[in-house]
Design an enzyme around this catalytic site. Sequence first.
Site, PDB file in Angstrom:
ATOM      1  N   ASP A  47       0.849  -1.199   0.000  1.00 54.97           N
ATOM      2  CA  ASP A  47       0.000   0.000   0.000  1.00 54.97           C
ATOM      3  C   ASP A  47       0.880   1.242   0.000  1.00 54.97           C
ATOM      4  OD1 ASP A  47       0.839  -0.649   2.680  1.00 54.97           O
ATOM      5  OD2 ASP A  47      -0.448   0.976   3.364  1.00 54.97           O
ATOM      6  N   HIS A  57       1.769  -8.939  -3.407  1.00 54.47           N
ATOM      7  CA  HIS A  57       0.719  -7.925  -3.198  1.00 54.47           C
ATOM      8  C   HIS A  57       1.422  -6.587  -3.034  1.00 54.47           C
ATOM      9  CE1 HIS A  57      -3.167  -6.272  -1.957  1.00 54.47           C
ATOM     10  NE2 HIS A  57      -2.483  -5.586  -1.055  1.00 54.47           N
ATOM     11  N   ASP A 100       1.618 -17.557  -3.964  1.00 51.17           N
ATOM     12  CA  ASP A 100       2.224 -16.452  -4.724  1.00 51.17           C
ATOM     13  C   ASP A 100       1.143 -15.839  -5.612  1.00 51.17           C
ATOM     14  OD1 ASP A 100       4.823 -16.144  -7.300  1.00 51.17           O
ATOM     15  OD2 ASP A 100       3.882 -14.662  -5.952  1.00 51.17           O
ATOM     16  N   GLU A 141       2.372 -10.130   0.713  1.00 50.87           N
ATOM     17  CA  GLU A 141       2.657  -8.710   0.534  1.00 50.87           C
ATOM     18  C   GLU A 141       4.159  -8.481   0.726  1.00 50.87           C
ATOM     19  OE1 GLU A 141      -0.012  -6.154   2.649  1.00 50.87           O
ATOM     20  OE2 GLU A 141       0.748  -4.367   1.662  1.00 50.87           O
TER      21      GLU A 141
END
Length: 557
Positions: free
Chosen positions: A163, A479, A525, A534
Amino acid sequence: MTYNKNIHINQVGYTKNDNKIAVLANVSGHFKIINVKNNQCVFEGDSKTCKNKGTSQNESCIDEASGDVVSYCDFSSVSEAGEYYIELEGQGRSYTFLIDNGIYTSVKNALLKGLYYQRCGVELEEKYAGPWAHAICHTNQAKIYNNPEKTIEVSGGWHDAGDYGRYATAGAVSVADILLSYELFGDVYTDDIQIPESGNGIPDALDEARVELEWLLKVQDNETGGVYHKVTTKYFCGMIMPEDEHDDLYALPESAVAAGDFAAVMAMAYRIYKKYDETFANTMLAAAKKAWEWLEKNPNIPGFKNPQDVSTGEYGDPNSEDERLWAATELYRVTGDDKYHLYIKEILKTDVDIVSFGWGSIGGYASFSYLRMAEQKEQVFDDEIVNVLKKAFLNKADELVSIANNDGYMADVLPKQYRWGSTMTITNGAQLLILSYYLTGNKEYEEVAIDQLHYILGRNPMGISYITGIGSNVVNNVHHRPSDADGVEKAVPGLISGGPNWSLNDEAAKSFIKEGTPAAKCFVDHVGSYSTNEIAIYWNTPALFVAAYADYRNSRN
Ligand code: G3I
Ligand code: 9MR
Ligand code: ZN
């Protein structure tokens, strides 16, 4: 000859004088070590069953964490530099691997460069970022959450993970890992890893850490000394490029853990940077002292919790005693002011954490710093405190050695510890082992620490290298918003995946990982699996610490 994916090796390789063991999962037999260059067999033997990895016992052993029946190919006597593979008689071969002493240099540099790719508030130019270049992002000012009329300039730093949030505690411990490795084995850090600051006469590791330190200084309230817990949007955005996220940014309320980590890392950074930039160092020391004053005025502030209308990362940690201990230790180390020492003596009467690394519980940074201060005779120190801290540290190291010795893949975690960010837990353990080796010279600590690098780089139940861009069978669908949105097939390189997590905290994990899968195999994965796949800056930096140590050690062998 086909690859046998049940032969688990460090896919980068082994250093010349180290133990060299491959783990066989549910296969066994006679094996040969083949030199790729001349196709010659340089060693052969029979795989050994578990328990004492060097002996041939009849009983097979099932590794609890993976459910695998494991056996071992020990080819430690092979020490000539070269490229090799393992041929398992009649059962295929392994990926190739190197035997040499410089093999961890590239791993260290990749993990450090991985942080460059996380930079926020700047354009990542193609000259340095190659195909993973992107335009400048998040230059908008942040609204103060509790006073949104007021905004502050907060550009810079590193995106936390997959993020685009920036979180003070996660950022501070990430910087601490880099600075601690620089303090102990800084010779390995060069000035040429191809970031914009390369060639400026300062090790790139310090240039990169400075990116986050300068951002951290922006999230301190200059009047109160408090430190905003994070700067994020209210909600996670979709899987878009950073420059395409335009939602309002908010500086969320100050927290004690943010102030504690901030004060500690700023005081630590003062020590490290003063020889390069005294003005910058003095600014950081002043900021550290101010954050401490805020902590003194806020002894019992509750731990940070996301407000109702915010759902980005929380990094909730109600217990700020360890952060306060760390802050006091680093400030005592650089000022000699007895008020910090008095605090240390008081807080050590409680059950404050003194052995952990990573985010959340972080007392290990404090303990080692106090022990290093005493060893270097930097300030007046208390022998009793030294004894207490050293005993706790080495007890933890002995516990990790015992866990690893009983694990089929020599991992320093128990099955139940394969939770969100398990690769961090594994490398945090390796950090403590390396620091314990530093304190005692006990080679077993060092060997088990290096075993964790073998795990990360492929000698694990998944048979995968967990660092993007490194290894033959390597994680790629992490991620990580830029890796997913940039249209480039290969993930941004040098980022370590969080790894197996038996809690299956996301929908992708739930749908791809079968019920009853052993803990160390609860990994997929897949870009949707943020709880197993992530990436995060404070997962990269303990791995960097270990890789930097391995590189340092090999440059001396
Ligand atoms: O370790 C405890 C265990 O002892 C306890 O029994 C159990 C009870 O549920 O909790 C365990 O703690 C877990 C913790 O990770 C440590 O592994 C929590 O369950 C788990 O929810 C927590 O997950 C954290 C996750 O955010 C969700 O809050 C991860 O540690 C943390 O790395 C992750 O951080 C995110 C940021 O919020 C946002 N940016 C991405 C970053 C990485 O995913
Ligand atoms: O991308 C987010 C990741 O950084 C966090 O660790 C994770 C847990 O907080 O949340 C991810 O965001 C997802 C959100 O939680 C649910 N909707 C899908 C989002 C992207 O996967
Ligand atoms: Zn950004």
